[in-house]
Design a protein around this motif. Structure first.
Motif, PDB file in Angstrom:
ATOM      1  N   LEU A   1      -7.009  -1.457  13.066  1.00 18.35           N
ATOM      2  CA  LEU A   1      -6.539  -1.628  11.686  1.00 18.35           C
ATOM      3  C   LEU A   1      -5.551  -0.523  11.282  1.00 18.35           C
ATOM      4  O   LEU A   1      -4.551  -0.795  10.610  1.00 18.35           O
ATOM      5  N   GLY A   2      -5.844   0.713  11.706  1.00 18.40           N
ATOM      6  CA  GLY A   2      -4.939   1.818  11.367  1.00 18.40           C
ATOM      7  C   GLY A   2      -3.556   1.566  11.947  1.00 18.40           C
ATOM      8  O   GLY A   2      -2.531   1.764  11.290  1.00 18.40           O
ATOM      9  N   HIS A   3      -3.521   1.080  13.167  1.00 23.09           N
ATOM     10  CA  HIS A   3      -2.241   0.790  13.827  1.00 23.09           C
ATOM     11  C   HIS A   3      -1.515  -0.340  13.095  1.00 23.09           C
ATOM     12  O   HIS A   3      -0.290  -0.293  12.898  1.00 23.09           O
ATOM     13  N   ALA A   4      -2.280  -1.359  12.656  1.00 30.62           N
ATOM     14  CA  ALA A   4      -1.659  -2.489  11.940  1.00 30.62           C
ATOM     15  C   ALA A   4      -0.997  -1.991  10.651  1.00 30.62           C
ATOM     16  O   ALA A   4       0.148  -2.355  10.352  1.00 30.62           O
ATOM     17  N   VAL A   5      -1.689  -1.134   9.908  1.00 32.47           N
ATOM     18  CA  VAL A   5      -1.114  -0.612   8.660  1.00 32.47           C
ATOM     19  C   VAL A   5       0.125   0.234   8.979  1.00 32.47           C
ATOM     20  O   VAL A   5       1.158   0.136   8.308  1.00 32.47           O
ATOM     21  N   TRP A   6       0.039   1.025  10.026  1.00 34.65           N
ATOM     22  CA  TRP A   6       1.171   1.870  10.451  1.00 34.65           C
ATOM     23  C   TRP A   6       2.407   1.012  10.754  1.00 34.65           C
ATOM     24  O   TRP A   6       3.540   1.423  10.476  1.00 34.65           O
ATOM     25  N   CYS A   7       2.184  -0.182  11.310  1.00 34.42           N
ATOM     26  CA  CYS A   7       3.312  -1.066  11.642  1.00 34.42           C
ATOM     27  C   CYS A   7       4.124  -1.442  10.397  1.00 34.42           C
ATOM     28  O   CYS A   7       5.288  -1.831  10.506  1.00 34.42           O
ATOM     29  N   ALA A   8       3.505  -1.327   9.209  1.00 36.89           N
ATOM     30  CA  ALA A   8       4.205  -1.707   7.966  1.00 36.89           C
ATOM     31  C   ALA A   8       4.842  -0.499   7.282  1.00 36.89           C
ATOM     32  O   ALA A   8       5.337  -0.617   6.158  1.00 36.89           O
ATOM     33  N   ARG A   9       4.874   0.653   7.960  1.00 37.75           N
ATOM     34  CA  ARG A   9       5.274   1.913   7.303  1.00 37.75           C
ATOM     35  C   ARG A   9       6.685   1.868   6.697  1.00 37.75           C
ATOM     36  O   ARG A   9       6.939   2.483   5.671  1.00 37.75           O
ATOM     37  N   ASP A  10       7.604   1.115   7.347  1.00 36.48           N
ATOM     38  CA  ASP A  10       8.993   1.117   6.857  1.00 36.48           C
ATOM     39  C   ASP A  10       9.141   0.416   5.504  1.00 36.48           C
ATOM     40  O   ASP A  10      10.156   0.565   4.834  1.00 36.48           O
ATOM     41  N   PHE A  11       8.133  -0.345   5.105  1.00 42.06           N
ATOM     42  CA  PHE A  11       8.204  -1.029   3.804  1.00 42.06           C
ATOM     43  C   PHE A  11       7.737  -0.130   2.655  1.00 42.06           C
ATOM     44  O   PHE A  11       7.873  -0.482   1.490  1.00 42.06           O
ATOM     45  N   ILE A  12       7.138   1.016   2.987  1.00 41.71           N
ATOM     46  CA  ILE A  12       6.568   1.886   1.955  1.00 41.71           C
ATOM     47  C   ILE A  12       7.481   3.104   1.804  1.00 41.71           C
ATOM     48  O   ILE A  12       7.798   3.776   2.794  1.00 41.71           O
ATOM     49  N   ASP A  13       7.899   3.388   0.553  1.00 41.39           N
ATOM     50  CA  ASP A  13       8.800   4.529   0.320  1.00 41.39           C
ATOM     51  C   ASP A  13       8.027   5.836   0.430  1.00 41.39           C
ATOM     52  O   ASP A  13       6.801   5.858   0.259  1.00 41.39           O
ATOM     53  N   ALA A  14       8.772   6.935   0.664  1.00 44.12           N
ATOM     54  CA  ALA A  14       8.122   8.255   0.748  1.00 44.12           C
ATOM     55  C   ALA A  14       7.390   8.533  -0.561  1.00 44.12           C
ATOM     56  O   ALA A  14       7.934   8.295  -1.648  1.00 44.12           O
ATOM     57  N   GLY A  15       6.151   8.969  -0.458  1.00 40.73           N
ATOM     58  CA  GLY A  15       5.381   9.333  -1.651  1.00 40.73           C
ATOM     59  C   GLY A  15       4.815   8.146  -2.418  1.00 40.73           C
ATOM     60  O   GLY A  15       4.190   8.310  -3.459  1.00 40.73           O
ATOM     61  N   GLU A  16       5.042   6.944  -1.913  1.00 38.24           N
ATOM     62  CA  GLU A  16       4.568   5.758  -2.637  1.00 38.24           C
ATOM     63  C   GLU A  16       3.129   5.407  -2.244  1.00 38.24           C
ATOM     64  O   GLU A  16       2.772   5.460  -1.066  1.00 38.24           O
ATOM     65  N   SER A  17       2.307   5.067  -3.236  1.00 38.45           N
ATOM     66  CA  SER A  17       0.969   4.549  -2.933  1.00 38.45           C
ATOM     67  C   SER A  17       1.047   3.032  -2.829  1.00 38.45           C
ATOM     68  O   SER A  17       1.923   2.408  -3.431  1.00 38.45           O
ATOM     69  N   PHE A  18       0.139   2.470  -2.081  1.00 37.90           N
ATOM     70  CA  PHE A  18       0.192   1.030  -1.810  1.00 37.90           C
ATOM     71  C   PHE A  18      -1.218   0.488  -1.629  1.00 37.90           C
ATOM     72  O   PHE A  18      -2.168   1.262  -1.445  1.00 37.90           O
ATOM     73  N   ALA A  19      -1.341  -0.843  -1.677  1.00 35.62           N
ATOM     74  CA  ALA A  19      -2.656  -1.474  -1.489  1.00 35.62           C
ATOM     75  C   ALA A  19      -2.738  -2.101  -0.102  1.00 35.62           C
ATOM     76  O   ALA A  19      -1.716  -2.452   0.496  1.00 35.62           O
ATOM     77  N   VAL A  20      -3.961  -2.203   0.397  1.00 39.52           N
ATOM     78  CA  VAL A  20      -4.225  -2.950   1.645  1.00 39.52           C
ATOM     79  C   VAL A  20      -5.374  -3.908   1.345  1.00 39.52           C
ATOM     80  O   VAL A  20      -6.386  -3.504   0.764  1.00 39.52           O
ATOM     81  N   ILE A  21      -5.184  -5.168   1.695  1.00 40.85           N
ATOM     82  CA  ILE A  21      -6.267  -6.152   1.532  1.00 40.85           C
ATOM     83  C   ILE A  21      -6.538  -6.806   2.880  1.00 40.85           C
ATOM     84  O   ILE A  21      -5.610  -7.274   3.554  1.00 40.85           O
ATOM     85  N   LEU A  22      -7.811  -6.847   3.273  1.00 41.02           N
ATOM     86  CA  LEU A  22      -8.209  -7.615   4.455  1.00 41.02           C
ATOM     87  C   LEU A  22      -8.690  -8.980   3.955  1.00 41.02           C
ATOM     88  O   LEU A  22      -9.723  -9.062   3.282  1.00 41.02           O
ATOM     89  N   PRO A  23      -7.938 -10.031   4.263  1.00 37.79           N
ATOM     90  CA  PRO A  23      -8.245 -11.331   3.656  1.00 37.79           C
ATOM     91  C   PRO A  23      -9.594 -11.901   4.075  1.00 37.79           C
ATOM     92  O   PRO A  23     -10.137 -12.760   3.374  1.00 37.79           O
ATOM     93  N   ASP A  24     -10.140 -11.432   5.203  1.00 41.92           N
ATOM     94  CA  ASP A  24     -11.446 -12.001   5.590  1.00 41.92           C
ATOM     95  C   ASP A  24     -12.588 -11.438   4.750  1.00 41.92           C
ATOM     96  O   ASP A  24     -13.688 -11.977   4.777  1.00 41.92           O
ATOM     97  N   ASP A  25     -12.350 -10.374   3.978  1.00 35.99           N
ATOM     98  CA  ASP A  25     -13.304  -9.967   2.958  1.00 35.99           C
ATOM     99  C   ASP A  25     -12.891 -10.672   1.673  1.00 35.99           C
ATOM    100  O   ASP A  25     -11.958 -10.253   0.988  1.00 35.99           O
ATOM    101  N   LEU A  26     -13.564 -11.769   1.382  1.00 32.21           N
ATOM    102  CA  LEU A  26     -13.217 -12.561   0.202  1.00 32.21           C
ATOM    103  C   LEU A  26     -14.093 -12.101  -0.957  1.00 32.21           C
ATOM    104  O   LEU A  26     -15.307 -11.964  -0.795  1.00 32.21           O
TER     105      LEU A  26
END
Ligand code: UTP
Length: 291
Positions: A113-138
């Protein structure tokens, strides 16, 4: 501190081995709970919390299906309109209106999971907070779980995760908080342990699939260190930021269904069917035959 979170990451590149062979050709997030795929519930929850950008971390199957689900199907729309199926047309279009800004990035191998989130790093600006949702936890909740977490984040900042108490014998399936303060609703932690043995678990408060994260987590994900199960764990990276970034766990109001497990998936279908007024009595009567 910017007081708005506008981006969510959906890591959906896992193998879904517990649902094989169903997940051989249909990714887990496309499995339906009654009449909507799991991912639509997750996108609805994010939208309800004010999210504007929806970032999917995908494997090799998912992107085309997600684009089809959240895009417009002109032929289907025309047919439904011709047949005056207004309600169906409205339901179909709900998905395409939901997520106008969708983005994709690929996780070539399911390294965790950590690696998956890391793969999206270019979409997040420096210093920006963001959300992560795992869809299988409904999560069945009003307001949605992420909205509840946003309120905590606006008050306290830092990292905010959704938590639940689990039986001690189950701590080895979750990220567990090392709690310093707990008012019964919000717990503050000084550490996190991924999948600890029950005897060694610092508490029984477990993280479930909702996170609001400070961008500094990427400093640690960049190092690609593996943890429990040989995977790059998100909780390990978060725990390394804990001295600099406050960490809070919210016991949200609502019901969570672990749709990555068979029993949780069945329970979610039952709960969401019973919540539909036009289905409730029929479903209840049919369930009685089995119980
Ligand atoms: P799970 O731990 O449920 O793993 O991932 P899984 O592969 O989906 O399912 P099982 O355990 O083999 O049955 C939780 C979420 O994290 C994503 C999954 O797609 C799921 O949404 N994930 C997990 C990734 O995107 N990449 C990974 O490397 C691991």
């Amino acid at each position: 501190m910017n007081n708005k979170i506008t981006k969510v990451i959906f890591p959906v590149a896992g193998l879904g081995t517990r649902f094989l062979p169903a997940t051989k050709a249909i990714p887990k997030e496309m499995l339906p709970i009654i009449d909507k795929p799991l991912i639509q519930y997750a996108v609805e929850e994010a939208r309800g919390a004010g999210i504007e950008d929806f970032i999917f971390v995908v494997g090799d199957l998912n992107q085309a299906l997600l684009e089809a689900h959240f895009g417009e199907n002109k032929t289907l729309n025309a047919t439904l309109a011709d047949r005056q199926k207004t309600n169906e047309l409205k339901r179909v279009n709900e998905a395409s209106i939901l997520a106008p800004n969708i983005h994709f990035c690929t996780q070539d191998q399911p390294l965790g999971l950590g690696h998956a989130v890391w793969c999206a790093r270019d979409f997040i600006d420096a210093g920006e907070s963001f959300a992560v949702i795992l869809p299988d936890d409904l999560i069945q909740a009003t307001p949605g779980c992420l909205s509840q977490m946003m309120k905590v984040w606006q008050d306290r900042g830092g990292n905010v995760v959704a938590v639940e108490d689990v039986p001690r014998e189950m701590t080895n399936r979750y990220g567990i908080l090392d709690v310093t303060e707990d008012d019964g609703r919000i717990a503050t932690a000084c550490g996190l342990v991924e999948k600890p043995d029950p005897a060694a678990a610092p508490s029984t408060l477990s993280i479930i699939g909702r996170y609001i994260l400070d961008g500094r987590v990427f400093d640690h994900l960049d190092k690609q260190q593996t943890g429990a199960g040989g995977e790059i764990q998100l909780t390990d990276a978060i725990s390394k930021t804990i001295e600099d970034v406050a960490f809070h766990g919210l016991r949200f109001d609502g019901l969570r269904f672990d749709c990555g497990s068979m029993a949780g998936f069945v329970e979610a279908n039952v709960a969401f069917a019973l919540a539909q007024k036009d289905q409730e009595s029929d479903v209840r009567a049919r369930l009685k035959r089995h119980l």
